[in-house]
Each structure stands twice: as structure tokens, then as C-alpha cells.
Design a protein around this motif. Structure first.
Motif, short mmCIF file in Angstrom:
data_model
loop_
_atom_site.label_atom_id
_atom_site.label_comp_id
_atom_site.label_asym_id
_atom_site.label_seq_id
_atom_site.Cartn_x
_atom_site.Cartn_y
_atom_site.Cartn_z
N ILE A 31 5.37 9.57 109.64
CA ILE A 31 5.10 8.43 110.69
C ILE A 31 4.73 6.40 110.54
N LEU A 32 4.72 7.03 109.36
CA LEU A 32 4.72 4.98 109.10
C LEU A 32 6.01 4.54 108.83
N ASP A 79 8.23 4.88 110.99
CA ASP A 79 8.59 5.15 112.46
C ASP A 79 8.70 3.69 113.09
N PRO A 80 10.04 3.70 113.53
CA PRO A 80 10.30 2.17 114.47
C PRO A 80 9.30 1.64 115.43
N ARG A 81 8.64 2.79 115.70
CA ARG A 81 7.65 2.70 117.27
C ARG A 81 6.27 2.24 116.53
N GLY A 82 6.83 1.90 115.33
CA GLY A 82 5.04 2.51 114.53
C GLY A 82 4.14 0.65 113.72
N TRP A 83 2.87 0.80 112.90
CA TRP A 83 2.95 -1.37 112.52
C TRP A 83 4.18 -1.37 111.81
N GLN A 84 5.19 -0.75 111.27
CA GLN A 84 6.29 -1.51 110.68
C GLN A 84 7.19 -2.39 111.40
N ASP A 85 7.15 -1.71 112.49
CA ASP A 85 7.85 -2.77 112.91
C ASP A 85 6.65 -3.57 113.82
N ALA A 86 5.93 -2.80 114.11
CA ALA A 86 4.40 -4.11 115.36
C ALA A 86 4.34 -5.25 114.32
N GLY A 87 4.02 -5.37 113.17
CA GLY A 87 3.16 -5.63 112.45
C GLY A 87 4.14 -6.52 110.93
N ASP A 88 6.02 -6.55 111.03
CA ASP A 88 6.52 -6.83 109.96
C ASP A 88 6.30 -6.71 108.93
N VAL A 89 5.96 -4.91 108.60
CA VAL A 89 5.13 -4.38 107.09
C VAL A 89 5.60 -2.98 106.80
N VAL A 90 5.89 -3.46 105.61
CA VAL A 90 6.45 -1.80 105.20
C VAL A 90 5.10 -1.32 104.34
N PHE A 91 4.85 0.22 104.69
CA PHE A 91 4.41 1.34 103.71
C PHE A 91 4.39 1.38 102.57
N GLN A 92 4.28 2.05 101.41
CA GLN A 92 5.26 1.95 100.08
C GLN A 92 4.23 3.11 99.58
N GLN A 93 4.02 4.14 98.98
CA GLN A 93 3.42 5.16 98.71
C GLN A 93 3.48 5.73 97.00
N VAL A 94 1.71 5.83 96.31
CA VAL A 94 1.61 5.38 95.17
C VAL A 94 1.03 6.45 94.94
N GLY A 95 1.11 7.15 93.65
CA GLY A 95 0.16 7.76 93.67
C GLY A 95 -1.04 8.38 92.77
N SER A 96 -1.80 6.74 92.95
CA SER A 96 -2.75 7.42 92.89
C SER A 96 -4.24 5.83 93.60
N ALA A 97 -5.90 6.77 93.34
CA ALA A 97 -5.83 5.66 94.16
C ALA A 97 -5.96 4.33 93.70
#
Length: 250
Positions: free
Chosen positions: A123-124, A126-144
Motif C-alpha cells: 500500500i505504501l 503504490d504509485p497512487r499513494g503518498w509515495q508519489d503524492a508527497g515525494d517520499v519513500v517509506f522504509q520498514q525497520v524492525g523495531s519501534a
């Protein structure tokens, strides 16, 4: 002269019988210490008294009102312990902003952490999501500890606690501070406004993450228009049609 001598003698007599009283210490003041106020403006995406979050209150998808009867409520109670999905490397183009996030799933709700994390990552990204809308990338890490924000998928009672002071009523999800808290009943059963569960999950993630990115609620723009993703679509489409994505919204 005689009068002066009489005055001096009188003063001496008074002192000799204890007339020199010292002023008593004033009674200690009973100052009341007010408790520190919590940051109730922790932006959230839950619906408190102020339905479904405002920028300064946890946002839920609705205050527990009449809609409650229409929502699937399983009575699920999680174990109160969490499983974190492992970190996933993400290559970010130059010039983009990277937002790190962790995914954790409560034990006992029938959903695996890896399974939920894979869907959230799709979801994060997806080209229809915030990644393209806000010129951001989401990176999943393993801990809070390593994350800017944590996406927590938990049972209704657990999410109610995470979302306080927002009132989620065992029904709604929220974003409060760095916590995106998703109600497992909504993740598994959506709401009456959506017929497609996968699309509803995309809406739920995009809406709550949108609050983390600083976006407030938006009303429907007109009958038949695609709903803005920041509309509280779990509660009421206001005449718009369901839409899970920031980019495709009118």
C-alpha cells in the motif's frame, strides 16, 4: 528628666516578663501541583468526541455512536504482546524523503506480522499513494526504536488503550503521535461504506499515515466525486464514492 527615667524603668520591666515576642513562622503554604498535561493534541486518526480525529486530537474513524450497530464486532481480545515484522531494505531515489516505520501485530488476533507487513508495504509503495503524492519513500525497520512511526494492528480493547484520549469505542482506528493504531475488526471486516476489503485496508493505512504526514480531514468535494483519502470514509462518504488513494482523489 524624671519622666524619662520612668519610661526606661517600665520598658525594662516588660522585657523581664517575656514581652519581647518573636514573630512566628507563617504557616506553610499548601500549593497544589497540577499534573502535567498530556499532549492531547497528539495528532491521531481516530474518532474521539470530535468525530474521527482532528489534527489536534487522536483520530478515529468515528465516535462510538449509532454506527456501532452496523459494524462487525468480533469481541476479539488480544494477548497484549506483540510480534514485529523484520526490517526490509528500500532503495530511495536521490532527493526523496525517507520515512521509517515499524509494523507490529498483537498476538491472538489471527493475523501474522509478516502477512500484515507485506500488505502495508504494498500500500505504501503504490504509485497512487503518498509515495508519489508527497515525494517520499517509506522504509520498514524492525523495531519501534528505529522507526519514525509504528503501525500497530491490535484487538479492539488494545487499540482503545493505544488511542487514548481519543474514544475509539472498540470500533475505530487512530493515529496518535507516532502511533498508527489499526483495529483488527476493521482490518478483517472493513465497514459498510466499502465492499472491497483490500481497498478498505488501503484506505485505512493511507488515511492514518496521512495524519502522520500532517494532513487533516477533508470533506467530500461533490456528489459522485472520488472521496478524498482524508475524508472519514469509514463513517460516511458524504455523497462521494469510495477511494483509497491520495493521488486518484479529485
Amino acid at each position: 528628666m524624671l519622666a524619662l527615667l520612668l519610661v526606661i524603668a517600665l520598658v525594662s520591666l516588660v522585657r523581664s516578663v517575656g514581652g519581647d515576642s518573636a514573630s512566628a513562622d507563617p504557616a506553610p503554604s499548601s500549593a497544589t501541583t497540577q499534573p502535567e498535561s498530556t499532549d492531547a493534541s497528539a495528532d491521531s486518526s481516530a474518532e474521539p468526541a470530535d468525530p474521527d480525529n482532528s489534527h489536534s486530537t487522536p483520530e478515529t474513524e468515528g465516535d462510538a455512536t449509532a454506527e456501532k450497530a452496523e459494524m462487525v464486532q468480533t469481541g476479539t481480545v488480544g494477548e497484549g504482546t506483540w510480534q514485529f515484522a523484520p526490517a526490509v531494505g528500500t532503495e530511495a531515489p536521490e532527493g526523496t524523503t525517507i520515512h521509517t516505520y515499524a509494523v507490529r501485530v498483537e498476538d491472538g488476533i489471527g493475523v501474522g506480522a509478516d502477512e500484515a507487513a507485506e500488505e502495508i508495504a504494498r500500500i505504501l509503495a503504490d504509485p497512487r499513494g503518498w509515495q508519489d503524492a508527497g515525494d517520499v519513500v517509506f522504509q520498514q525497520v524492525g523495531s519501534a526504536e528505529d522507526a519514525e512511526f509504528t503501525i500497530s494492528l491490535g484487538s479492539p480493547p488494545t487499540i482503545d488503550q493505544l488511542c487514548l484520549p481519543a474514544r475509539t469505542g472498540g470500533i475505530w482506528s487512530c493515529r496518535i503521535g507516532s502511533e498508527v493504531a489499526l483495529n483488527s475488526d476493521r482490518w478483517l471486516h472493513a465497514t459498510p461504506t466499502y465492499a472491497d476489503l483490500a481497498e478498505y485496508r488501503a484506505y485505512l493505512v493511507n488515511h492514518e499515515v496521512g495524519h502522520f504526514l500532517g494532513h487533516d480531514h477533508i470533506d467530500c468535494t461533490g456528489d459522485g466525486d472520488p472521496a478524498p483519502v482524508m475524508l472519514q470514509q469509514s463513517m460516511d462518504l458524504q455523497g462521494c464514492t469510495p477511494n483509497a488513494w491520495p493521488v486518484s482523489a479529485a
